[in-house]
Design a protein around this motif. Structure first.
Motif, PDB file in Angstrom:
ATOM      1  N   ALA A 345      42.935  31.527  64.978  1.00 28.44           N
ATOM      2  CA  ALA A 345      43.816  32.138  63.977  1.00 28.44           C
ATOM      3  C   ALA A 345      42.983  32.760  62.866  1.00 28.44           C
ATOM      4  N   TYR A 346      43.564  33.751  62.206  1.00 29.48           N
ATOM      5  CA  TYR A 346      42.916  34.427  61.082  1.00 29.48           C
ATOM      6  C   TYR A 346      43.656  34.073  59.803  1.00 29.48           C
ATOM      7  N   ALA A 347      42.971  34.215  58.685  1.00 31.24           N
ATOM      8  CA  ALA A 347      43.588  33.893  57.401  1.00 31.24           C
ATOM      9  C   ALA A 347      43.241  34.973  56.393  1.00 31.24           C
ATOM     10  N   ARG A 354      43.022  39.908  44.853  1.00 30.49           N
ATOM     11  CA  ARG A 354      42.455  40.657  45.977  1.00 30.49           C
ATOM     12  C   ARG A 354      42.933  40.047  47.289  1.00 30.49           C
ATOM     13  N   ALA A 355      43.010  40.880  48.333  1.00 32.11           N
ATOM     14  CA  ALA A 355      43.278  40.360  49.674  1.00 32.11           C
ATOM     15  C   ALA A 355      41.964  39.834  50.246  1.00 32.11           C
ATOM     16  N   MET A 356      41.918  38.537  50.505  1.00 30.63           N
ATOM     17  CA  MET A 356      40.674  37.913  50.950  1.00 30.63           C
ATOM     18  C   MET A 356      40.865  37.220  52.292  1.00 30.63           C
ATOM     19  N   GLY A 357      39.811  37.283  53.111  1.00 33.39           N
ATOM     20  CA  GLY A 357      39.825  36.630  54.409  1.00 33.39           C
ATOM     21  C   GLY A 357      38.870  35.457  54.446  1.00 33.39           C
ATOM     22  N   LEU A 358      39.161  34.513  55.336  1.00 34.17           N
ATOM     23  CA  LEU A 358      38.314  33.338  55.521  1.00 34.17           C
ATOM     24  C   LEU A 358      37.632  33.393  56.884  1.00 34.17           C
ATOM     25  N   ALA A 359      36.331  33.140  56.890  1.00 32.14           N
ATOM     26  CA  ALA A 359      35.574  32.992  58.137  1.00 32.14           C
ATOM     27  C   ALA A 359      34.472  31.990  57.866  1.00 32.14           C
ATOM     28  N   ILE A 360      33.855  31.476  58.922  1.00 30.89           N
ATOM     29  CA  ILE A 360      32.806  30.473  58.761  1.00 30.89           C
ATOM     30  C   ILE A 360      31.550  30.934  59.496  1.00 30.89           C
ATOM     31  N   CYS A 361      30.489  31.133  58.758  1.00 27.61           N
ATOM     32  CA  CYS A 361      29.129  31.339  59.256  1.00 27.61           C
ATOM     33  C   CYS A 361      29.058  32.242  60.484  1.00 27.61           C
ATOM     34  N   LYS A 362      28.909  31.653  61.673  1.00 29.71           N
ATOM     35  CA  LYS A 362      28.670  32.390  62.906  1.00 29.71           C
ATOM     36  C   LYS A 362      29.810  33.334  63.268  1.00 29.71           C
ATOM     37  N   VAL A 380      37.835  41.366  50.665  1.00 26.96           N
ATOM     38  CA  VAL A 380      36.713  40.462  50.418  1.00 26.96           C
ATOM     39  C   VAL A 380      36.744  39.389  51.499  1.00 26.96           C
ATOM     40  N   MET A 381      35.581  39.011  51.999  1.00 28.07           N
ATOM     41  CA  MET A 381      35.484  37.890  52.931  1.00 28.07           C
ATOM     42  C   MET A 381      34.794  36.719  52.238  1.00 28.07           C
TER      43      MET A 381
END
Length: 500
Positions: A345-347, A354-362, A380-381
């Motif tokens: 899933a994406y967030a 601001r519209a911001m996204g969440l991701a982790i490292c790799k 922004v990520m």
């Protein structure tokens, strides 16, 4: 047809033993520039020239000599990864990976040689870059680690050149980077007959750099609210004494409060600060939920959670109003966490206006995931991360490139790595190395995002797959009849067989 290339005859006049020693020295020498560009922190300027000695050796040597010299040079170059790979896998696996990567060079360079010597045409300058982009595209699509360490990322600190990624992604950047040494090799080996192809390649590189410089000159200065980044290298594991674990959590809380007091509207902590049982995870969640509310900041932190369903690598985003956090589960797992469950899933949500996204490292090593966030409107990520020190630059810069491809800024806080703030043009606006207790902090204004044309997201992948479609036939073109090399013509001379 261009007759500039003569029969390969490098060291041909030397006695056999002397010739072999000269070839060995030449292959080792050709591998040295590759050593400085194929590792986890490449010399970006050298990447434009490093393949040139290998290509020249191949074009001026007999087929079998070209093959073993290419393989040896590639092994020398790829050996720069041994220390890093040993952090991730046992020695036999390290040797197998290096061997596999070296075989790719044994595929590309002899195929390039065969096409150049067989057709002696200006278009063969495209063979080397086409084949590498095709391989890079396939690796990115099908390998668990994607195209980690792609030579294209060596240009991440050269902002004007990096703007190519905004138009054609990593495939376009890699093509341009491989085109110049290919053109120079043909020019040096074949003479003036290849001057038009070399001039066109140089003109393309200069034009791309100039266009990138023009694009960057209009980049907006950061004008957003302040953001704070924190990283403490100490990991809280099962064997960590409770007092030490508590000290690490307390130090993170102090940093959050201090950054909030300095004006930060959001604070980013690193990946997988600890791997927690459900009861421990609930206690940490309650503590930092209350901290976000009391300090008035948006707060992101990374934890591992292990319950009956398995282990998950999560990023929690706490809002300043004290509501339950948004939880994001890592998609692409690093080698030490192959037993973790992957998310899908994406967030994307409004954070500090601001519209911001969440991701982790790799996750951010994969262009497809980065593109999905760009398509979802992320400006922004927020990227909690955990590196392995030796790959700190590469991990940070691969993430920077995702921002250029998709027009968003990136905040990345890595344990055993770098705390990095970059804008949508790939400019690293603030950066600092992480450290052990009491840790490292970084405070910087949020960079602006850049509108991206709707077609930009698919042009890069399309170009990569076009190179795959063109590269596969190239591997089978120009095969010599009866298992032997067809002779290249010397200038004005007849064809002659090339020795095996």
């Amino acid at each position: 047809m261009l007759p500039g290339l003569s029969e390969p005859a490098l060291f041909a006049g030397s006695p056999p033993l002397h010739r072999r020693l000269l070839q060995l020295a030449a292959a080792l020498g050709a591998g040295l520039p590759l050593y400085w560009v194929l590792g986890p922190q490449p010399a970006g300027w050298l990447a434009w020239l490093a393949p040139l000695p290998v290509l020249l050796l191949a074009l001026r040597s007999a087929r079998r000599d070209a093959a073993w010299m290419t393989l040896l040079a590639a092994v020398v170059g790829l050996s720069s990864n041994v220390a890093y790979f040993r952090l991730l896998m046992p020695l036999p696996a390290v040797l197998a990976v290096i061997a596999a990567k070296a075989l790719l060079w044994l595929l590309v360079v002899p195929a390039t040689r065969r096409l150049v010597l067989r057709y002696r045409a200006g278009w063969t300058v495209l063979a080397y870059p086409l084949l590498w982009v095709a391989i890079d595209t396939l690796m990115a699509a099908f390998l668990q680690d994607g195209n980690w360490g792609s030579l294209a990322y060596s240009q991440a600190d050269y902002v004007p050149v990096l703007q190519v990624a905004a138009l054609a992604g990593v495939p376009g950047l890699l093509f341009l980077l491989c085109l110049l040494p290919s053109a120079l090799a043909l020019l040096l080996a074949g003479g003036r007959a290849y001057a038009p192809a070399a001039a066109a390649s140089l003109l393309l590189a200069v034009t791309a750099s100039a266009a990138g410089a023009w694009r960057v000159q209009d980049a907006r200065a950061p004008d957003g609210p302040l953001a704070g980044l924190v990283a403490i290298d100490d990991f809280i594991g099962p064997a960590t004494p409770p007092a030490q674990a508590q000290a690490v959590w307390d130090q993170y809380a102090r940093h959050v409060a201090q950054l909030a007091g300095q004006g930060a509207r959001l604070v980013l902590l690193p990946e997988k600060i600890a791997v927690l049982a459900p009861a421990q995870a609930a206690a940490v969640q309650q503590r930092f939920q209350a901290l976000a509310r009391s300090t008035g900041v948006w707060l992101t932190l990374g934890v591992g959670v292990q319950d009956a369903a398995g282990r998950r690598n999560l990023a929690w985003l706490f809002a300043p109003d004290g509501t339950a956090p948004v939880s994001y589960q890592k998609h692409h797992l690093a080698p030490p966490e192959r037993d973790f469950l992957a998310g899908n899933a994406y967030a994307v949500l409004p954070v500090a206006g601001r519209a911001m996204g969440l991701a982790i490292c790799k996750d951010m090593h994969f262009a497809a995931l980065g593109q999905a966030y760009g398509a979802a409107g992320a400006g922004v990520m927020l990227v909690p991360a955990w590196d392995f020190q030796r790959d700190a630059w590469m991990g940070a810069r691969m993430t920077v490139v995702r921002g250029v491809e998709n027009g968003y800024a990136v905040l990345r806080a890595a344990r055993e790595g770098l705390l990095t703030v970059s804008d949508a043009h790939g400019r690293v606006l603030a950066e600092r190395a992480s450290s052990a207790m009491p840790g490292t902090t970084l405070l910087a204004p949020l960079p602006a995002s850049v509108p991206v044309a709707p077609w930009a997201g698919w042009l890069g992948p399309l170009f990569g797959w076009l190179c795959v479609a063109l590269g596969l036939p190239l591997l089978f073109m120009g095969r010599w009849r009866a298992g032997r090399d067809a002779a290249p013509h010397s200038a004005g001379g007849p064809a002659a067989p090339v020795s095996r």
